[in-house]
Design a protein around this motif. Structure first.
Motif, PDB file in Angstrom:
ATOM      1  N   ASP A  63      -3.332  -3.657 -23.618  1.00 55.32           N
ATOM      2  CA  ASP A  63      -1.869  -3.682 -23.696  1.00 55.32           C
ATOM      3  C   ASP A  63      -1.248  -3.613 -22.309  1.00 55.32           C
ATOM      4  N   VAL A  64      -1.904  -2.866 -21.422  1.00 50.12           N
ATOM      5  CA  VAL A  64      -1.375  -2.621 -20.076  1.00 50.12           C
ATOM      6  C   VAL A  64      -2.523  -2.716 -19.082  1.00 50.12           C
ATOM      7  N   VAL A  65      -2.263  -3.343 -17.934  1.00 54.93           N
ATOM      8  CA  VAL A  65      -3.210  -3.319 -16.823  1.00 54.93           C
ATOM      9  C   VAL A  65      -2.477  -2.788 -15.601  1.00 54.93           C
ATOM     10  N   VAL A  66      -3.038  -1.740 -14.997  1.00 50.76           N
ATOM     11  CA  VAL A  66      -2.493  -1.172 -13.769  1.00 50.76           C
ATOM     12  C   VAL A  66      -3.423  -1.578 -12.631  1.00 50.76           C
ATOM     13  N   HIS A  67      -2.939  -2.461 -11.766  1.00 52.86           N
ATOM     14  CA  HIS A  67      -3.735  -2.930 -10.627  1.00 52.86           C
ATOM     15  C   HIS A  67      -3.547  -1.925  -9.486  1.00 52.86           C
ATOM     16  N   ASN A  68      -4.366  -0.897  -9.528  1.00 52.52           N
ATOM     17  CA  ASN A  68      -4.262   0.209  -8.578  1.00 52.52           C
ATOM     18  C   ASN A  68      -5.205   0.059  -7.388  1.00 52.52           C
ATOM     19  N   LEU A  81       0.231  -2.037  -7.712  1.00 51.71           N
ATOM     20  CA  LEU A  81       0.569  -1.064  -6.690  1.00 51.71           C
ATOM     21  C   LEU A  81       0.753  -1.736  -5.346  1.00 51.71           C
ATOM     22  N   THR A  82       1.829  -1.366  -4.680  1.00 52.56           N
ATOM     23  CA  THR A  82       2.134  -1.874  -3.359  1.00 52.56           C
ATOM     24  C   THR A  82       2.318  -0.670  -2.437  1.00 52.56           C
ATOM     25  N   SER A  83       3.113  -0.808  -1.408  1.00 56.38           N
ATOM     26  CA  SER A  83       3.367   0.251  -0.441  1.00 56.38           C
ATOM     27  C   SER A  83       4.708  -0.011   0.212  1.00 56.38           C
ATOM     28  N   GLY A  84       5.331   1.041   0.714  1.00 53.89           N
ATOM     29  CA  GLY A  84       6.561   0.855   1.465  1.00 53.89           C
ATOM     30  C   GLY A  84       6.365   0.000   2.701  1.00 53.89           C
ATOM     31  N   LEU A  85       5.113  -0.128   3.133  1.00 51.14           N
ATOM     32  CA  LEU A  85       4.812  -0.984   4.284  1.00 51.14           C
ATOM     33  C   LEU A  85       4.976  -2.466   3.972  1.00 51.14           C
ATOM     34  N   GLU A  86       5.209  -2.792   2.680  1.00 50.88           N
ATOM     35  CA  GLU A  86       5.481  -4.195   2.352  1.00 50.88           C
ATOM     36  C   GLU A  86       6.677  -4.719   3.130  1.00 50.88           C
TER      37      GLU A  86
END
Length: 255
Positions: free
Chosen positions: A73-78, A122-127
């Protein structure tokens, strides 16, 4: 109860995300890069339903995982790697390692796995410091700068999340900045704890609140933020997908 896959869940934010989802009664499948880390994942999240093993630096292993993982149902790309390496390194496929793990792996899994109801990248503020240079995805120009390569990869994660939201309108797809979290990657000087780092992903994975079911956003602490301007450019989105397809041999098509 939802079925959820959390990549990179043998420790850190991924393990905390998985633990929180298990505590809420969801069926959670973990992921680790090898057998030893799979044992770590089982120990970290004893209530999990299982562990998928694949080294995300190997295209063959990522393709195999994408083709056999089944439906969620959900995938979290961590899962991800940091930019602390002093020298540029390549995977067995001859691809720059940060790009391979942080961008190409979630791209391939998204393209090959059955379409879930919700996706979290998941990303980062450094994006915000990333360069949207589609001609230098593998950071070959000039001296090696690991933190710049990492920032670039985190921008590409936002671009990917927003591209999927546009091309797969039946899926809620969002990017999350978890903050600066005290993990092995974040280091002991980080400002926030694990619960802070996992909370938004858990909310996006489980809540039926309107704010949690809107798609195509960049979020931190449940709040929508404005990402790097390139993330919203559909030409950049299409360019990234085309480049990923060329590097991996896997095409993500609208579904």
């Amino acid at each position: 109860m939802s079925s959820v896959l959390v990549t990179g869940s043998s420790d850190g934010i991924g393990a905390e995300t998985a633990r929180a989802l298990v505590a809420l009664g969801h069926r959670v499948v973990l992921h680790a890069r090898n057998g030893e880390r799979a044992d770590d994942a089982r120990a970290a999240v004893p209530g999990a339903d299982g562990v998928l093993v694949a080294d995300l630096a190997s295209l063959a292993e990522v393709r195999a995982m994408g083709g056999s993982a089944g439906a969620f149902d959900v995938v979290v790309h961590n899962a991800g790697v940091g930019g602390g390496a002093a020298e540029r390194s390549e995977t067995v496929d001859g691809i720059e390692r940060i790009l391979a793990v942080n961008v190409l792996a979630p791209y391939v899994l998204t393209a090959l796995m059955p379409v879930p109801r919700r996706l979290v990248y998941l990303t980062s503020g450094l994006e915000s410091q990333g360069r949207a240079d589609l001609d230098d995805l593998q950071s070959t120009r000039g001296p090696w700068d690991g933190m710049q390569a990492y920032s670039d990869s985190k921008l590409w994660d936002v671009v990917l999340a927003l591209a999927v939201a546009r091309l797969q309108p039946g899926t809620v797809s969002n990017a999350v900045d978890p903050g600066w979290i005290r993990t092995r990657m974040g280091g002991p000087g980080a400002t926030d704890d694990l619960a802070d780092g996992a909370e938004t992903q858990v909310w996006l994975a489980t809540s039926d609140e309107p704010a949690a079911t809107a798609s195509g956003r960049y979020l931190k602490r449940r709040r929508e933020l404005r990402a790097h301007p390139a993330a919203y450019d559909t030409a950049v989105q299409d360019g990234l997908l085309a480049a990923c397809a060329e590097l991996t041999g896997v095409r993500l098509t609208p579904r």
